[in-house]
Design an enzyme around this catalytic site. Sequence first.
Site, PDB file in Angstrom:
ATOM      1  N   CYS A 245      -9.426 -92.797  76.327  1.00 11.76           N
ATOM      2  CA  CYS A 245     -10.381 -94.223  76.990  1.00 11.76           C
ATOM      3  C   CYS A 245      -9.635 -95.112  77.781  1.00 11.76           C
ATOM      4  O   CYS A 245      -7.812 -94.626  78.780  1.00 11.76           O
ATOM      5  CB  CYS A 245     -10.416 -94.907  75.333  1.00 11.76           C
ATOM      6  SG  CYS A 245      -8.920 -95.807  74.866  1.00 11.76           S
TER       7      CYS A 245
ATOM      8  N   CYS B  62      -5.844 -95.930  76.989  1.00 13.76           N
ATOM      9  CA  CYS B  62      -4.500 -94.712  77.202  1.00 13.76           C
ATOM     10  C   CYS B  62      -4.232 -94.827  78.422  1.00 13.76           C
ATOM     11  O   CYS B  62      -2.966 -95.035  78.451  1.00 13.76           O
ATOM     12  CB  CYS B  62      -5.172 -93.718  76.626  1.00 13.76           C
ATOM     13  SG  CYS B  62      -6.002 -92.801  75.353  1.00 13.76           S
TER      14      CYS B  62
ATOM     15  N   ASP C 118     -10.070-104.201 116.989  1.00 13.36           N
ATOM     16  CA  ASP C 118      -9.288-104.377 119.457  1.00 13.36           C
ATOM     17  C   ASP C 118      -9.874-103.714 119.778  1.00 13.36           C
ATOM     18  O   ASP C 118     -11.233-102.879 119.477  1.00 13.36           O
ATOM     19  CB  ASP C 118      -8.233-103.660 118.307  1.00 13.36           C
ATOM     20  CG  ASP C 118      -7.438-102.863 119.783  1.00 13.36           C
ATOM     21  OD1 ASP C 118      -6.617-104.183 120.267  1.00 13.36           O
ATOM     22  OD2 ASP C 118      -6.902-101.823 119.783  1.00 13.36           O
TER      23      ASP C 118
ATOM     24  N   ASP D   7      -6.323 -99.942 116.188  1.00 16.66           N
ATOM     25  CA  ASP D   7      -5.491 -98.770 116.467  1.00 16.66           C
ATOM     26  C   ASP D   7      -4.720 -98.939 117.148  1.00 16.66           C
ATOM     27  O   ASP D   7      -4.555 -99.198 117.912  1.00 16.66           O
ATOM     28  CB  ASP D   7      -6.880 -98.009 117.416  1.00 16.66           C
ATOM     29  CG  ASP D   7      -6.993 -96.567 117.813  1.00 16.66           C
ATOM     30  OD1 ASP D   7      -6.887 -95.737 117.206  1.00 16.66           O
ATOM     31  OD2 ASP D   7      -6.359 -96.120 118.970  1.00 16.66           O
TER      32      ASP D   7
ATOM     33  N   ASP E 137      -1.244-102.539 116.229  1.00 12.05           N
ATOM     34  CA  ASP E 137      -1.730-103.686 115.422  1.00 12.05           C
ATOM     35  C   ASP E 137      -1.577-102.989 113.914  1.00 12.05           C
ATOM     36  O   ASP E 137      -1.745-104.667 112.857  1.00 12.05           O
ATOM     37  CB  ASP E 137      -3.995-102.733 115.549  1.00 12.05           C
ATOM     38  CG  ASP E 137      -4.244-103.008 116.517  1.00 12.05           C
ATOM     39  OD1 ASP E 137      -4.512-103.670 116.897  1.00 12.05           O
ATOM     40  OD2 ASP E 137      -5.012-101.218 116.816  1.00 12.05           O
TER      41      ASP E 137
END
Length: 804
Positions: free
Chosen positions: A107, A110, A512, A698, A702
Amino acid sequence: MSSSAHQECFHCGLPVPDDLDLTVEIEGKSRPMCCMGCQAVAKAIVDNGLEDYYRHRTEKAQVGEALVPDALRELQVYDNETLQQSFVHVREGDVREASLILEGIVCAACVWLSERHVGAMEGVLAFHVNYSTHRAQVTWDNSKIQLSDILRAISEIGYHAHPFDASRQEALQKKERNRALRRIGIAGVGTMQVMMMAVAMYLGEYQGMDESIRNLLRWASLVVTIPVVTYSGQAFFQSAWRDLKQHRLGMDVPVSLAIGLAFIASAWATWTGTGHVYFDSVTMFTFFLLIGRTLEMTARHKAGQVAEELVKLMPATANRLSADGIESVAVAELAIGDRLVVKPGEVVPTDGVVVEGKSSVNEALLTGESLPRAKHPGDHVIGGTINTESPLTIEVDRVGQDTVLAGISRLLERAHAEKPRVAELANRVAGWFVAALLLVAASVFGYWYLHRPDDALWITLSVLVITCPCALSLATPVALTAATGSLTARGVLTTRGHALETLARATDIIFDKTGTLTHGNLAVVSVTLLGDADEQWLRRLAAGLEGYSEHPVAEALKADIDALELEVIEAETGRGVMGRLDDHYYRLGSLEFIREWHPTLVASGEPGTTIYLASRDAVLAAFHLSDEPRREAPMVVRELEAMGITVHLLSGDNPIAVATIAERLGISHFQAEQLPEDKLTYLRQLQDQGRVVAMVGDGVNDAPVLAGAEVSIAMGKGAQLAQASADMVLLSDNLAVLPFSVEMACRTLKIIRQNIVWAIGYNLLALPLAAAGYILPWMAAIGMSGSSLFVVLNALRLKDGRVK
C-alpha cells in the site's frame, strides 16, 4: 536446533519469540527465524545459491555470536564494480543511480515507510518508490555509502530489494497475482461455508435451535475462519505490524484491527458459549477486501505497462562479427567498438552507428512515430528499435546504462517515483486521517457500548473498515502513471514528477527558434566574401573554429568540409567563438560579437541566419544560412493559442530571420538577438507578472532558461545538457504532440482532483452512516474496496487518452 521450549534462529542462533512465525526453506527444510532481518538475509543467501554457508559454518560458534554481519556480506556482491555496470548509472564523481525492485509493498504507507527509512541514511541523495510498479529509484554517494548498505537497510524494515530486471519483475508480478488468487480462493470458500452456517444460526434464533447445535455451528465456523484470517488476511497483518514497528499508522492498521478484533471476540464468544459471533463478517470483508486489492493490483500493473514495455525492448543476445564469422553473444558482453549484424525483423541490441547496409528502422515504441526511418552508413541507431527491411552492420558506441533506452527508462522511472505537491499532501492527510479514524472508532465503540453493548463491536468494525483512506492515497500515483504511460506511447517522455501538474497551469509557452520551431537542419546557402581570402579556405577556417560545438549553426558550417586544425581559445554561448591559427586570431559569430573588433560592420540584410568571420585586421566573410519551419509548427501555435496559452519566440538569431519565422507562424510576441541571460531575463519578467511559463528549447544555450522555467520541454534530438535540464522530452521531435501533452496534463489534474474529491467525499458520507449503525461490516468491506477501485478505474481512463 535446541530441544528446549524455545526454538533457536537457524541463522543467528538467538531465541525465537513465542509469538513469531518466520521461516525460510533451507536445504529442503523450513527453518525458524528470530526476526525479519535474519529472514531477509537467509533468503538472500538461498536465492544466491550460497546454502553451503550453513553447511560449512563452524560448529564452535556460540549462541549470540554476531553471525548476521558475516551473512550480510553476501549482499556486498552488489558492490562489485563489474556487476554494477549492468544496472548502475554513474552520474558524476561518486554519485550513482540505480533502479531496484521492492518486494513486499502492499500500500501507499509501505512507500512512505521505505522512503523515509532509506532517505534518512547518510550518503543517500534520493530514494523514491513508484507505487504502481513497486520500483525504486535510488541515488547515492558511493564514497559515503555502499549499495549493499542500502539493500540491508531495506531488509531491516521487512522488504526485500534487488536490482531491477524486467524478466524478474514480470515473474514477481505473476507470483503476486497467483498468491492473491490463492488468498481470494481460500477466503471465498471460507466465506461460503461460514455464511451457510450463519444463515442456519440466524434462522435458528427464531425457530428454537438446540443450544448444542448452535455451539457446534459456532465451533465449525471458527475452524473454517482460522485459515481465512491466518492465510488470506496475512497481508493486512504483516503490513500493519511493519507500520506499527516504525511508529506509523498505515492504511492496513484499521483493517487489521477490524479483522483481528472481530475474530478474537468471536473466538472468545465461542469458547465461553456467550455473546455474539462475527465469523460471517470476518470472512466476508476479508474476501471483499482481497478482491478489491487484487483488482487494484491488476490496474496498477496495467498502468505501468508502457514503462515496462520499454525495458523489455532489449534482446538477450546479439550477433557479433568475429574472426570466425558471426557468433551469438549475450548483450551484456558487448563492448564499444564491436560490430554486430542485425537481420530484418530483429531488434537492434544496443546503440551504434551503421557501417554497412541500407534499411528502415521502426522506432515507434521509443518515439511514437508510426513510419520507419531510413538508415544509411553513418546514421545512428538506437537499441530496442526494429530493423524492418535489409541486414545492417552496426558498430557499437554505447552499452549498458549509457544507451538511449536505459536513459529513457531511468528518466521515466524518476518521473514516476517523484511526487507532485498534490500527492505529498494526500499522503500526509491520509496518515493523519488514520489516527483520527482510530479516535473516532474508539468514541463510537464507547457510545454504543453504553447504549447498545451487543451492537458496539460490529458498528465499530464497520467504521474501521469503511473509512480506511486507501482511495485517498491511490488518487494521485495511479493517475500519474497512466498519464505518463500514455504520453510515452506518443513519444513524450515525462522526466519529473511535477511536470504534468505544472504544465496544466501554464499560461505562456516560450519557444526557441533553431532546432525547435525549425528543423535545425541549417545549410549554408551562400557566402559573401568581404576580403581577398579564398572562399574554400574561409569555409575550412570556420569549420575548424566550430569543431567542438554541437549547435545547428556549427553543424551547417562543418558539413562536408575538411576543417583546419587550430586552437580554440574562447567560446561564448549564443555569441561566437575565437581561435588562433599561425599566430593570427579569428572570430566567428554574431554581428554584435564581431563588432567588438570591427564596430563599423553593418548587417547584411539577408533573410535567414548570418554568421560573420573576421580577423583582427578585417571582416573576412559572411555566411548565410537558411532553415525551414517545421510543417506542424503553425498548427501547434494556433492550437496552443486556442487553449488560452500565449506563445513567445526568443532567438539569438538576427531580427530579420526571427521576424520572418514569427510572421509565418503567427507569433506576435518575439525577440531577436537574445543571449541566454536575455532569455532568462524575459522569462523572469513574465514570472514576476504571475505567469506560469513553459519553455521549449533545443541546444546547450537553452539549458539555463529550461532550468528557470516552471516546466521545461526539450526536443529529443537536442543537446544532452538541454534534455538533462528539462522536465519533459519530445522524443519524436514532432511538435504536434505538444498540444496533446498540455491537454493530457489538464486531464490528469482533473482526474486527480476528481479522485481526491471522491475519496474525501466518500469518507465524509460513509463515516456517519457507519457510526449510526446503518452499514454492516460486510457492506463496509464492499464500500471501501469499491471506493479504491473507482479511483483506479477513473485514473485508467487516462491510459488511452479518453478523458474529456
